[in-house]
Design a protein around this motif. Structure first.
Motif, PDB file in Angstrom:
ATOM      1  N   MET A   1       0.942  -1.253   0.156  1.00 27.71           N
ATOM      2  CA  MET A   1      -0.019   0.092  -0.048  1.00 27.71           C
ATOM      3  C   MET A   1       0.861   1.355   0.021  1.00 27.71           C
ATOM      4  O   MET A   1       2.044   1.345   0.556  1.00 27.71           O
ATOM      5  CB  MET A   1      -0.934  -0.066   1.276  1.00 27.71           C
ATOM      6  CG  MET A   1      -1.846   1.093   1.306  1.00 27.71           C
ATOM      7  SD  MET A   1      -3.018   1.207   2.792  1.00 27.71           S
ATOM      8  CE  MET A   1      -3.819  -0.362   2.338  1.00 27.71           C
ATOM      9  N   ILE A   2       0.325   2.307  -0.836  1.00 25.68           N
ATOM     10  CA  ILE A   2       1.278   3.589  -0.872  1.00 25.68           C
ATOM     11  C   ILE A   2       0.469   4.577  -0.257  1.00 25.68           C
ATOM     12  O   ILE A   2      -0.814   4.397  -0.548  1.00 25.68           O
ATOM     13  CB  ILE A   2       1.348   3.905  -2.398  1.00 25.68           C
ATOM     14  CG1 ILE A   2       2.305   2.880  -3.061  1.00 25.68           C
ATOM     15  CG2 ILE A   2       2.374   5.386  -2.201  1.00 25.68           C
ATOM     16  CD1 ILE A   2       2.347   3.101  -4.478  1.00 25.68           C
ATOM     17  N   SER A   3       0.961   5.320   0.625  1.00 23.40           N
ATOM     18  CA  SER A   3       0.081   6.274   1.501  1.00 23.40           C
ATOM     19  C   SER A   3       0.854   7.703   1.474  1.00 23.40           C
ATOM     20  O   SER A   3       2.129   7.679   1.923  1.00 23.40           O
ATOM     21  CB  SER A   3      -0.049   5.742   2.896  1.00 23.40           C
ATOM     22  OG  SER A   3      -0.807   4.429   2.934  1.00 23.40           O
ATOM     23  N   GLN A  34     -11.942  -0.099 -11.748  1.00 27.88           N
ATOM     24  CA  GLN A  34     -10.993  -1.236 -11.295  1.00 27.88           C
ATOM     25  C   GLN A  34      -9.844  -0.506 -10.798  1.00 27.88           C
ATOM     26  O   GLN A  34      -8.507  -0.722 -11.110  1.00 27.88           O
ATOM     27  CB  GLN A  34     -10.620  -2.119 -12.384  1.00 27.88           C
ATOM     28  CG  GLN A  34     -11.620  -2.762 -12.827  1.00 27.88           C
ATOM     29  CD  GLN A  34     -11.168  -3.699 -13.799  1.00 27.88           C
ATOM     30  OE1 GLN A  34      -9.961  -3.776 -14.604  1.00 27.88           O
ATOM     31  NE2 GLN A  34     -12.386  -4.612 -14.610  1.00 27.88           N
ATOM     32  N   CYS A  35     -10.087   0.496 -10.063  1.00 32.35           N
ATOM     33  CA  CYS A  35      -8.961   1.338  -9.065  1.00 32.35           C
ATOM     34  C   CYS A  35      -9.269   1.229  -7.792  1.00 32.35           C
ATOM     35  O   CYS A  35     -10.280   1.701  -7.161  1.00 32.35           O
ATOM     36  CB  CYS A  35      -9.028   2.718  -9.764  1.00 32.35           C
ATOM     37  SG  CYS A  35      -7.328   3.611  -9.147  1.00 32.35           S
ATOM     38  N   ASN A  36      -8.169   0.648  -6.878  1.00 31.78           N
ATOM     39  CA  ASN A  36      -8.458   0.688  -5.546  1.00 31.78           C
ATOM     40  C   ASN A  36      -7.546   1.693  -4.866  1.00 31.78           C
ATOM     41  O   ASN A  36      -6.281   1.403  -4.739  1.00 31.78           O
ATOM     42  CB  ASN A  36      -7.788  -0.785  -4.864  1.00 31.78           C
ATOM     43  CG  ASN A  36      -8.917  -1.958  -5.568  1.00 31.78           C
ATOM     44  OD1 ASN A  36     -10.000  -1.700  -5.407  1.00 31.78           O
ATOM     45  ND2 ASN A  36      -8.344  -3.024  -6.069  1.00 31.78           N
ATOM     46  N   ALA A  54      -4.166  10.190   0.577  1.00 32.24           N
ATOM     47  CA  ALA A  54      -4.151   9.413  -0.448  1.00 32.24           C
ATOM     48  C   ALA A  54      -3.478   7.944  -0.017  1.00 32.24           C
ATOM     49  O   ALA A  54      -2.458   7.961   0.330  1.00 32.24           O
ATOM     50  CB  ALA A  54      -3.638   9.831  -1.733  1.00 32.24           C
ATOM     51  N   MET A  55      -4.336   6.979  -0.313  1.00 29.93           N
ATOM     52  CA  MET A  55      -3.813   5.502  -0.234  1.00 29.93           C
ATOM     53  C   MET A  55      -4.112   4.740  -1.398  1.00 29.93           C
ATOM     54  O   MET A  55      -5.335   4.832  -1.824  1.00 29.93           O
ATOM     55  CB  MET A  55      -4.537   4.963   1.044  1.00 29.93           C
ATOM     56  CG  MET A  55      -4.517   5.786   2.612  1.00 29.93           C
ATOM     57  SD  MET A  55      -5.397   5.341   3.732  1.00 29.93           S
ATOM     58  CE  MET A  55      -4.737   3.589   4.112  1.00 29.93           C
ATOM     59  N   TYR A  56      -3.194   4.090  -1.896  1.00 33.07           N
ATOM     60  CA  TYR A  56      -3.351   3.527  -3.181  1.00 33.07           C
ATOM     61  C   TYR A  56      -2.987   1.926  -3.173  1.00 33.07           C
ATOM     62  O   TYR A  56      -1.926   1.578  -2.137  1.00 33.07           O
ATOM     63  CB  TYR A  56      -2.489   4.148  -4.236  1.00 33.07           C
ATOM     64  CG  TYR A  56      -2.460   5.624  -4.374  1.00 33.07           C
ATOM     65  CD1 TYR A  56      -3.548   6.020  -5.155  1.00 33.07           C
ATOM     66  CD2 TYR A  56      -1.692   6.392  -3.814  1.00 33.07           C
ATOM     67  CE1 TYR A  56      -3.603   7.404  -5.342  1.00 33.07           C
ATOM     68  CE2 TYR A  56      -1.764   7.678  -3.841  1.00 33.07           C
ATOM     69  CZ  TYR A  56      -2.700   8.167  -4.936  1.00 33.07           C
ATOM     70  OH  TYR A  56      -2.866   9.754  -4.977  1.00 33.07           O
ATOM     71  N   GLU A  57      -3.697   1.040  -3.281  1.00 32.80           N
ATOM     72  CA  GLU A  57      -3.287  -0.362  -3.141  1.00 32.80           C
ATOM     73  C   GLU A  57      -1.944  -0.606  -4.108  1.00 32.80           C
ATOM     74  O   GLU A  57      -1.027  -1.505  -3.664  1.00 32.80           O
ATOM     75  CB  GLU A  57      -4.380  -1.171  -3.929  1.00 32.80           C
ATOM     76  CG  GLU A  57      -3.981  -2.796  -3.493  1.00 32.80           C
ATOM     77  CD  GLU A  57      -5.419  -3.744  -3.855  1.00 32.80           C
ATOM     78  OE1 GLU A  57      -5.468  -4.070  -5.039  1.00 32.80           O
ATOM     79  OE2 GLU A  57      -6.234  -3.730  -2.935  1.00 32.80           O
ATOM     80  N   SER A  58      -1.716   0.059  -5.260  1.00 28.48           N
ATOM     81  CA  SER A  58      -0.442  -0.109  -5.917  1.00 28.48           C
ATOM     82  C   SER A  58      -0.136   0.881  -6.853  1.00 28.48           C
ATOM     83  O   SER A  58      -1.029   1.998  -6.974  1.00 28.48           O
ATOM     84  CB  SER A  58      -0.923  -1.272  -7.119  1.00 28.48           C
ATOM     85  OG  SER A  58      -1.918  -0.698  -7.997  1.00 28.48           O
ATOM     86  N   GLU A  59       1.147   0.981  -7.320  1.00 33.96           N
ATOM     87  CA  GLU A  59       1.530   2.106  -8.169  1.00 33.96           C
ATOM     88  C   GLU A  59       0.645   2.337  -9.441  1.00 33.96           C
ATOM     89  O   GLU A  59       0.580   3.288  -9.889  1.00 33.96           O
ATOM     90  CB  GLU A  59       3.090   1.847  -8.625  1.00 33.96           C
ATOM     91  CG  GLU A  59       4.001   1.671  -7.609  1.00 33.96           C
ATOM     92  CD  GLU A  59       5.520   1.877  -7.982  1.00 33.96           C
ATOM     93  OE1 GLU A  59       5.743   1.808  -9.131  1.00 33.96           O
ATOM     94  OE2 GLU A  59       6.194   1.463  -7.036  1.00 33.96           O
ATOM     95  N   PHE A  91       5.597  10.579   2.249  1.00 31.88           N
ATOM     96  CA  PHE A  91       5.087   9.299   2.224  1.00 31.88           C
ATOM     97  C   PHE A  91       4.702   8.839   3.936  1.00 31.88           C
ATOM     98  O   PHE A  91       5.628   9.173   4.513  1.00 31.88           O
ATOM     99  CB  PHE A  91       6.050   8.408   1.606  1.00 31.88           C
ATOM    100  CG  PHE A  91       6.021   8.828   0.070  1.00 31.88           C
ATOM    101  CD1 PHE A  91       4.919   8.020  -0.702  1.00 31.88           C
ATOM    102  CD2 PHE A  91       6.695   9.637  -0.583  1.00 31.88           C
ATOM    103  CE1 PHE A  91       4.689   8.278  -2.176  1.00 31.88           C
ATOM    104  CE2 PHE A  91       6.637   9.900  -1.861  1.00 31.88           C
ATOM    105  CZ  PHE A  91       5.744   9.330  -2.714  1.00 31.88           C
ATOM    106  N   ILE A  92       3.679   8.123   4.011  1.00 34.88           N
ATOM    107  CA  ILE A  92       3.332   7.997   5.441  1.00 34.88           C
ATOM    108  C   ILE A  92       3.184   6.160   5.572  1.00 34.88           C
ATOM    109  O   ILE A  92       2.538   5.890   4.455  1.00 34.88           O
ATOM    110  CB  ILE A  92       2.197   8.603   6.148  1.00 34.88           C
ATOM    111  CG1 ILE A  92       1.134   8.451   5.280  1.00 34.88           C
ATOM    112  CG2 ILE A  92       2.813  10.282   6.301  1.00 34.88           C
ATOM    113  CD1 ILE A  92      -0.071   9.396   5.782  1.00 34.88           C
TER     114      ILE A  92
END
Length: 102
Positions: A1-3, A34-36, A54-59, A91-92
């Motif tokens: 996860m990218i936060s 289809q975007c998590n 912002a929190m992303y499941e993937s790049e 980035f957190i």
């Protein structure tokens, strides 16, 4: 996860326009197939400083979000508005949440 935590301060005369631009890209985000990801925007007590979390499941999800035309327009207008404080990007790492996330 990218936060990611982003904060910036706008001039008083740009607050309303910034809110309108945020509402527009958030509306467009809701239609991304289809975007998590999870994206929230806050305003601090000074009513001039905005905070985006912002929190992303993937790049790949992050790339999709970052390239939405209304989001790119928001960034351009924000940056050209004569910011009081430029965006600070951090980035957190998520420790926990009461929500079911991604």
């Amino acid at each position: 996860m990218i936060s990611v935590h982003i904060s910036y301060t706008v001039k008083p005369e740009f607050v309303q326009k910034n809110k309108e631009n945020i509402a527009l890209f958030l509306s467009d985000f809701k239609n991304l197939p289809q975007c998590n990801f999870l994206y929230n925007v806050f305003i601090k007590e000074d009513r001039l400083t905005f905070v985006h979390i912002a929190m992303y499941e993937s790049e790949q999800d992050q790339d999709k979000v970052m390239n939405v035309p209304s989001f790119l327009q928001f960034q351009n207008e924000r940056d050209e508005s004569g910011l009081v404080e430029n965006p600070k990007i951090e980035f957190i790492d998520l420790v926990g949440s009461s929500l079911s996330l991604l």
